[in-house]
Enzyme design. Sequence first.
Site, PDB file in Angstrom:
ATOM      1  N   HIS A  31      37.275  58.690  35.577  1.00 18.11           N
ATOM      2  CA  HIS A  31      38.549  58.246  36.311  1.00 18.11           C
ATOM      3  C   HIS A  31      39.887  59.093  35.797  1.00 18.11           C
ATOM      4  O   HIS A  31      40.946  58.982  36.223  1.00 18.11           O
ATOM      5  CB  HIS A  31      38.921  56.567  35.653  1.00 18.11           C
ATOM      6  CG  HIS A  31      37.653  55.899  36.386  1.00 18.11           C
ATOM      7  ND1 HIS A  31      37.572  55.833  37.748  1.00 18.11           N
ATOM      8  CD2 HIS A  31      36.800  55.134  35.764  1.00 18.11           C
ATOM      9  CE1 HIS A  31      36.342  54.937  37.883  1.00 18.11           C
ATOM     10  NE2 HIS A  31      36.086  54.681  36.907  1.00 18.11           N
ATOM     11  N   HIS A  58      37.165  50.372  31.682  1.00 21.81           N
ATOM     12  CA  HIS A  58      36.776  50.169  33.072  1.00 21.81           C
ATOM     13  C   HIS A  58      37.904  50.170  33.723  1.00 21.81           C
ATOM     14  O   HIS A  58      38.930  49.700  33.560  1.00 21.81           O
ATOM     15  CB  HIS A  58      35.957  48.812  32.803  1.00 21.81           C
ATOM     16  CG  HIS A  58      35.540  48.468  34.188  1.00 21.81           C
ATOM     17  ND1 HIS A  58      34.237  49.169  34.862  1.00 21.81           N
ATOM     18  CD2 HIS A  58      35.935  47.572  35.127  1.00 21.81           C
ATOM     19  CE1 HIS A  58      34.294  48.663  36.034  1.00 21.81           C
ATOM     20  NE2 HIS A  58      35.013  47.569  36.384  1.00 21.81           N
TER      21      HIS A  58
END
Length: 147
Positions: free
Chosen positions: A37, A137
């Site tokens: 990410h 996450h």
Amino acid sequence: MVILLGPLLLVFMLGLGLAPLSLAKDEDRYTHFLTQHYDAKPKGRDGRYCESIMKQRGLTRPCKEVNTFIHGTRNDIKAICNDKNGEPYNNFRRSKSPFQITTCKHKGGSNRPPCGYRATAGFRTIAVACENGLPVHFDESFIITSQ
């Protein structure tokens, strides 16, 4: 009394030995989060960008349906995990300030490479799960666009 302290001491020593393993696991999850990410300085933010970075990061076997890349500094992203730039949001931490992001969506068809992606660039607050002060996450479902 000495007999009772022996097992207690053993449990304590084992606990000390496992703490570094737990921290190492968090570091691994943080590294995985960054791989999936984080892209500090994207080169273009179009479909070609998505196809290139998704392949580079190993997210195309099979083709990942949706993935968002955060463009900022690692410290700014880590700050979401504390009160400097984050606040509680359900089981996550929500950023107080928006981040520049690129969301890559699979165009459909086969989930085998080569994978085609559409890019959507924007600014938005993001939500992450944190462990020991590190983001581990990214919540793809959390979407609130900034004004």
